[in-house]
Design a protein around this motif. Structure first.
Motif, PDB file in Angstrom:
ATOM      1  N   SER A 113      54.290  33.813  48.092  1.00 15.74           N
ATOM      2  CA  SER A 113      53.445  34.371  47.037  1.00 15.74           C
ATOM      3  C   SER A 113      54.102  35.633  46.495  1.00 15.74           C
ATOM      4  CB  SER A 113      52.051  34.701  47.572  1.00 15.74           C
ATOM      5  OG  SER A 113      51.373  33.523  47.942  1.00 15.74           O
TER       6      SER A 113
ATOM      7  N   ASP B  94      53.679  38.960  43.512  1.00 12.54           N
ATOM      8  CA  ASP B  94      52.811  39.676  42.580  1.00 12.54           C
ATOM      9  C   ASP B  94      53.324  41.106  42.408  1.00 12.54           C
ATOM     10  OD1 ASP B  94      50.798  40.049  40.802  1.00 12.54           O
ATOM     11  OD2 ASP B  94      49.197  40.252  42.289  1.00 12.54           O
TER      12      ASP B  94
ATOM     13  N   VAL C 265      52.263  45.286  41.958  1.00 15.26           N
ATOM     14  CA  VAL C 265      51.270  46.323  42.205  1.00 15.26           C
ATOM     15  C   VAL C 265      51.717  47.573  41.458  1.00 15.26           C
ATOM     16  CG1 VAL C 265      50.028  47.647  43.942  1.00 15.26           C
ATOM     17  CG2 VAL C 265      50.819  45.346  44.480  1.00 15.26           C
TER      18      VAL C 265
ATOM     19  N   ASP D 154      51.178  34.661  39.212  1.00 11.21           N
ATOM     20  CA  ASP D 154      50.344  34.580  38.025  1.00 11.21           C
ATOM     21  C   ASP D 154      51.221  34.298  36.804  1.00 11.21           C
ATOM     22  OD1 ASP D 154      51.625  36.957  37.503  1.00 11.21           O
ATOM     23  OD2 ASP D 154      49.917  38.221  37.999  1.00 11.21           O
TER      24      ASP D 154
ATOM     25  N   PRO E  58      42.546  35.039  40.166  1.00  9.50           N
ATOM     26  CA  PRO E  58      43.403  35.603  41.226  1.00  9.50           C
ATOM     27  C   PRO E  58      43.116  35.020  42.597  1.00  9.50           C
ATOM     28  CG  PRO E  58      41.714  37.171  40.582  1.00  9.50           C
ATOM     29  CD  PRO E  58      41.644  36.047  39.590  1.00  9.50           C
ATOM     30  N   THR E  59      41.934  34.396  42.779  1.00  7.52           N
ATOM     31  CA  THR E  59      41.629  33.801  44.083  1.00  7.52           C
ATOM     32  C   THR E  59      42.532  32.615  44.391  1.00  7.52           C
ATOM     33  OG1 THR E  59      39.906  32.466  42.997  1.00  7.52           O
ATOM     34  CG2 THR E  59      39.224  34.536  44.027  1.00  7.52           C
TER      35      THR E  59
ATOM     36  N   ASN F 106      45.592  32.785  44.281  1.00  7.95           N
ATOM     37  CA  ASN F 106      46.743  33.410  44.939  1.00  7.95           C
ATOM     38  C   ASN F 106      46.213  34.415  45.961  1.00  7.95           C
ATOM     39  OD1 ASN F 106      49.420  33.814  45.476  1.00  7.95           O
ATOM     40  ND2 ASN F 106      49.853  34.986  43.627  1.00  7.95           N
ATOM     41  N   ALA F 107      45.348  33.923  46.867  1.00  7.77           N
ATOM     42  CA  ALA F 107      44.577  34.807  47.733  1.00  7.77           C
ATOM     43  C   ALA F 107      45.442  35.527  48.751  1.00  7.77           C
ATOM     44  CB  ALA F 107      43.485  34.003  48.456  1.00  7.77           C
TER      45      ALA F 107
ATOM     46  N   GLU G 217      46.966  38.589  47.125  1.00  9.07           N
ATOM     47  CA  GLU G 217      45.905  39.520  46.739  1.00  9.07           C
ATOM     48  C   GLU G 217      45.362  40.255  47.960  1.00  9.07           C
ATOM     49  OE1 GLU G 217      45.010  40.393  43.819  1.00  9.07           O
ATOM     50  OE2 GLU G 217      46.180  38.936  42.678  1.00  9.07           O
ATOM     51  N   SER G 218      45.228  39.546  49.075  1.00  8.09           N
ATOM     52  CA  SER G 218      44.789  40.203  50.311  1.00  8.09           C
ATOM     53  C   SER G 218      45.811  41.232  50.770  1.00  8.09           C
ATOM     54  CB  SER G 218      44.569  39.150  51.396  1.00  8.09           C
ATOM     55  OG  SER G 218      44.240  39.761  52.631  1.00  8.09           O
TER      56      SER G 218
ATOM     57  N   ASN H 209      47.982  42.804  48.852  1.00  6.57           N
ATOM     58  CA  ASN H 209      47.991  43.919  47.903  1.00  6.57           C
ATOM     59  C   ASN H 209      46.873  44.916  48.195  1.00  6.57           C
ATOM     60  OD1 ASN H 209      50.154  42.767  46.605  1.00  6.57           O
ATOM     61  ND2 ASN H 209      48.962  41.920  44.911  1.00  6.57           N
ATOM     62  N   GLY H 210      45.697  44.419  48.563  1.00  8.99           N
ATOM     63  CA  GLY H 210      44.601  45.319  48.887  1.00  8.99           C
ATOM     64  C   GLY H 210      44.903  46.190  50.096  1.00  8.99           C
TER      65      GLY H 210
END
Length: 269
Positions: free
Chosen positions: A121, A123, A125, A182, A211-212, A214-215, A218-219, A221-222
């Motif tokens: 994955s 992404d 930030v 994305d 975005p879910t 690519n969970a 995203e997890s 990134n948080g």
């Protein structure tokens, strides 16, 4: 009446409505009779048109240049001028989208990875320096092992930079079967499409506004923002790189390995 086809229709209309001969209609409309009597020998290119429509249906935001790359990947060789003509005739032009992103239909479901390097994955930030300037971080995660493979910080990350960083990861990690991201402009660029064609890596784009899908990233990134970016003030790029590299080495590798072992441990009956 500009195109030959429009002139032929005008002559046919004059003959049908006013009952005049073709010669008289051409003389009145000042159209050469050879233009009216010409019969096109151009093939209809039905298989090419069908292949273009199939690619455009799957990649809704791709223009004719990117569709040309996708068709070439399927072994369909076509002159770009011809492809542009067919693209225009099929009315596949990408409309300029306004407002917030909305999902444009469903995409094919992804399989759950069952081994390392089955799926990565990817992404971006964003964060800011103390003086207000912005910088971005490219994050790459293995969806099976939950391992962070790279955190690349810079003020500008283009499509060419993304493929260079992926090549650097592949040299020590190995090639993935699929990459999920994305529909950002850097990730749908010609550089990324050529890289996929050359390496054979499948690139899956999630639906816009979802975005879910690519969970995993995203997890990550948080957690990355909460533990590193929000906890540190960066005055310059070198300081941000050092802090991010230190966080990745001391936190993500050991924690992800421990988490992987816990998740894969068989439960007692």
């Amino acid at each position: 009446m500009v195109t030959p086809d429009a002139k032929r229709k005008a002559v046919a209309h004059a003959c049908a409505v006013h009952g005049v001969s073709q010669r008289r209609a051409c003389q009145a409309l000042r159209i050469d009779r050879s233009t009216v009597r010409y019969t096109s020998i151009r093939p209809d290119d039905a298989p090419l048109r069908e292949a273009m429509r199939a690619v455009a249906a799957e990649r809704r935001r791709f223009g004719y240049r990117r569709i040309h790359v996708m068709l070439d990947r399927q072994g369909i060789v076509m002159n770009q001028k011809k492809l542009r003509r067919l693209y225009r005739e099929e009315k596949l032009q990408v409309r300029r989208r306004g407002g917030r992103k909305r999902a444009l239909g469903t995409r094919r479901p992804m399989l759950v990875p069952d081994r390392a390097n089955a799926r990565w994955s990817l992404d971006f930030v964003s964060d800011t320096f103390t003086d207000g300037r912005r910088f971005r971080v490219l994050a790459v995660v293995d969806d099976y092992t939950r391992e962070c493979l790279a955190l690349v910080a810079d003020t500008s990350l283009s499509g060419l930079r993304v493929v260079r960083e992926l090549d650097a990861i592949i040299r020590w990690r190995g090639r993935p079967d699929m990459i999920v991201s994305d529909n950002g402009t850097e990730l749908t660029s010609m550089a990324v499409l050529r890289w996929c064609q050359q390496t054979g890596v499948e690139w899956h784009y999630i639906a816009p506004g979802k975005p879910t899908q690519n969970a995993f990233i995203e997890s990550f990134n948080g957690r990355f923002r909460d533990e590193c970016l929000n906890d540190t003030l960066f005055s310059m790029l070198s300081a941000a790189r050092n802090a991010i590299t230190s966080w990745r080495r001391t936190t993500t590798t050991t924690d992800h390995t421990r988490l992987l072992a816990t998740c894969r441990r068989p439960s007692s009956q």
